[in-house]
Scaffold this motif. Structure first.
Motif, PDB file in Angstrom:
ATOM      1  N   PRO A 104      16.012 -22.215 -20.748  1.00  0.00           N
ATOM      2  CA  PRO A 104      17.010 -21.689 -21.811  1.00  0.00           C
ATOM      3  C   PRO A 104      16.857 -22.073 -23.000  1.00  0.00           C
ATOM      4  CG  PRO A 104      17.601 -22.844 -19.724  1.00  0.00           C
ATOM      5  CD  PRO A 104      16.203 -23.240 -20.067  1.00  0.00           C
ATOM      6  N   ALA A 105      16.009 -23.347 -23.592  1.00  0.00           N
ATOM      7  CA  ALA A 105      15.708 -23.581 -25.025  1.00  0.00           C
ATOM      8  C   ALA A 105      14.778 -22.355 -25.584  1.00  0.00           C
ATOM      9  CB  ALA A 105      15.038 -24.783 -25.121  1.00  0.00           C
ATOM     10  N   LEU A 106      14.113 -21.612 -24.675  1.00  0.00           N
ATOM     11  CA  LEU A 106      13.237 -20.668 -25.256  1.00  0.00           C
ATOM     12  C   LEU A 106      14.102 -19.342 -25.616  1.00  0.00           C
ATOM     13  CD1 LEU A 106       9.937 -21.206 -23.417  1.00  0.00           C
ATOM     14  CD2 LEU A 106      10.239 -21.430 -25.923  1.00  0.00           C
ATOM     15  N   THR A 107      15.016 -19.013 -24.606  1.00  0.00           N
ATOM     16  CA  THR A 107      15.855 -18.199 -24.627  1.00  0.00           C
ATOM     17  C   THR A 107      16.739 -18.095 -26.031  1.00  0.00           C
ATOM     18  OG1 THR A 107      17.652 -18.909 -23.415  1.00  0.00           O
ATOM     19  CG2 THR A 107      15.735 -17.648 -22.276  1.00  0.00           C
ATOM     20  N   LEU A 108      17.200 -19.182 -26.545  1.00  0.00           N
ATOM     21  CA  LEU A 108      17.838 -19.369 -27.607  1.00  0.00           C
ATOM     22  C   LEU A 108      17.189 -19.119 -28.880  1.00  0.00           C
ATOM     23  CD1 LEU A 108      19.500 -22.853 -26.909  1.00  0.00           C
ATOM     24  CD2 LEU A 108      20.884 -20.638 -27.545  1.00  0.00           C
ATOM     25  N   MET A 123      23.754 -19.898 -19.750  1.00  0.00           N
ATOM     26  CA  MET A 123      22.792 -18.821 -19.040  1.00  0.00           C
ATOM     27  C   MET A 123      23.902 -17.695 -18.281  1.00  0.00           C
ATOM     28  SD  MET A 123      19.868 -19.084 -19.744  1.00  0.00           S
ATOM     29  CE  MET A 123      18.956 -18.320 -18.559  1.00  0.00           C
ATOM     30  N   THR A 124      24.886 -18.344 -17.948  1.00  0.00           N
ATOM     31  CA  THR A 124      26.076 -17.335 -17.256  1.00  0.00           C
ATOM     32  C   THR A 124      26.713 -16.426 -18.282  1.00  0.00           C
ATOM     33  OG1 THR A 124      26.797 -19.157 -15.709  1.00  0.00           O
ATOM     34  CG2 THR A 124      28.285 -17.256 -16.071  1.00  0.00           C
ATOM     35  N   GLY A 125      26.777 -16.900 -19.546  1.00  0.00           N
ATOM     36  CA  GLY A 125      27.427 -16.065 -20.770  1.00  0.00           C
ATOM     37  C   GLY A 125      26.308 -15.047 -21.123  1.00  0.00           C
ATOM     38  N   ARG A 126      25.216 -15.559 -21.104  1.00  0.00           N
ATOM     39  CA  ARG A 126      24.074 -14.516 -21.419  1.00  0.00           C
ATOM     40  C   ARG A 126      23.882 -13.510 -20.407  1.00  0.00           C
ATOM     41  NH1 ARG A 126      18.760 -15.055 -24.140  1.00  0.00           N
ATOM     42  NH2 ARG A 126      17.476 -13.658 -23.406  1.00  0.00           N
ATOM     43  N   VAL A 154      12.015 -13.916 -18.736  1.00  0.00           N
ATOM     44  CA  VAL A 154      10.881 -13.797 -18.055  1.00  0.00           C
ATOM     45  C   VAL A 154       9.782 -14.455 -18.862  1.00  0.00           C
ATOM     46  CG1 VAL A 154      10.190 -11.351 -18.852  1.00  0.00           C
ATOM     47  CG2 VAL A 154       9.166 -12.206 -16.626  1.00  0.00           C
ATOM     48  N   LYS A 155       9.835 -14.076 -20.152  1.00  0.00           N
ATOM     49  CA  LYS A 155       8.754 -14.778 -20.960  1.00  0.00           C
ATOM     50  C   LYS A 155       8.858 -16.177 -21.076  1.00  0.00           C
ATOM     51  CE  LYS A 155       6.872 -10.451 -23.484  1.00  0.00           C
ATOM     52  NZ  LYS A 155       6.722  -9.807 -24.812  1.00  0.00           N
ATOM     53  N   ALA A 156      10.149 -16.530 -21.095  1.00  0.00           N
ATOM     54  CA  ALA A 156      10.307 -18.069 -21.201  1.00  0.00           C
ATOM     55  C   ALA A 156       9.900 -18.505 -20.093  1.00  0.00           C
ATOM     56  CB  ALA A 156      11.963 -18.021 -21.312  1.00  0.00           C
ATOM     57  N   ALA A 157      10.281 -18.071 -18.858  1.00  0.00           N
ATOM     58  CA  ALA A 157       9.891 -18.848 -17.666  1.00  0.00           C
ATOM     59  C   ALA A 157       8.472 -18.769 -17.497  1.00  0.00           C
ATOM     60  CB  ALA A 157      10.178 -17.877 -16.633  1.00  0.00           C
TER      61      ALA A 157
END
Length: 264
Positions: A35-39, A254-257, A45-48
């Motif tokens: 989640p931090a990387l998505t922010l 993540m739900t909001g995303r 997928v790249k954050a994972a």
């Protein structure tokens, strides 16, 4: 991905905190890193995939510390990794096929499941706290149970960029009767192989952001060493409560995303 000095510092701190959790609780920090990387604008997928770089480094460091302490069990770790390795490959492959919004929704569900598993593990650890070891006879007769646990952990690791320890530890306690400290050491060893497997598949798919991953990993190595030293001393219940609040907030994010991805 260009990294500004402030971002570099944040990545190092994030890696240190998640590595600490890995060492002291036997869980990966991927549920925080992704989640931090998505922010920061990174697709899920790249954050994972990038999270697995740090996880591999931090759990390797913690496993070395556990081995030097004499608590490492190669047989149990590899029994867990037996099906965990191909499952991580499958999870990483599926992650590359799913849209970002669906991965975000799945990640939110995984975070809520993680809260449940953390509560379950805490109650189980209190139930089995009088047990200090598990006999060789028990372990030798539970190889298939270890493998099935590794299968579930590996799939989640490759799909969501986590190490799988949050699955391994409570399931070992429930289905095999392994005391908490041993379950933590088993999970660390298995997570080395499982995270390496998922990372390999993600790398083949060009999903890995190597420099941010190594920055997270550098902090994770130090944090995991501190956490593994405090494995038998730290009041884990206090840390668990803090983490549950944080995980709930991340699940909401993540739900909001997920819904935003469908709306736009």
């Amino acid at each position: 991905m260009h990294i500004e000095p402030v971002t570099l510092g944040l990545l190092l701190l994030l890696g240190g905190f998640t590595g600490f959790l890995s060492g002291i609780l036997g869980v990966s920090g991927g549920f925080l890193m992704v989640p931090a990387l998505t922010l920061m604008g990174v697709p899920v997928v790249k954050a994972a995939a990038t999270s697995l770089v740090s996880i591999f480094l931090s759990v390797s460091s913690a496993s070395i510390r556990t081995w030097l302490r004499g608590d490492f069990n190669f047989r149990a770790s590899w029994q867990l990794a037996l099906l965990g390795i191909p499952a991580a490959q499958l999870g990483a492959f599926l992650a590359g096929l799913l849209p970002d919004s669906l991965l975000s929704g799945g990640y939110a569900i995984m975070l809520l499941v993680t809260i449940y598993l953390m509560n379950l593990r805490q109650s189980l650890s209190e139930k089995f706290k009088a047990e200090e070891s598990v006999s060789d006879e028990v372990e030798s007769g539970k190889g298939w149970e270890f493998a099935k646990i590794g299968l579930a952990a590996g799939l989640m690791s490759g799909l969501f960029g986590i190490g799988g320890g949050i699955v391994i530890v409570p399931m070992e306690i429930i289905f095999i009767g392994v005391p908490l400290p041993l379950a933590v050491s088993h999970s660390l060893g298995a997570m080395v192989a499982i995270s390496a497997s998922g990372l390999t598949q993600h790398a083949l798919n060009a999903h890995v952001l190597w420099l941010p991953g190594f920055c997270l990993g550098a902090g994770g190595i130090l944090g995991s060493q501190i956490g593994s030293r405090l494995l038998h001393k730290w009041p884990a219940n206090v840390l668990n409560k803090f983490l549950q609040v944080l995980l709930l907030a991340l699940a909401v994010y993540m739900t909001g995303r997920c819904f935003w991805g469908y709306l736009v």
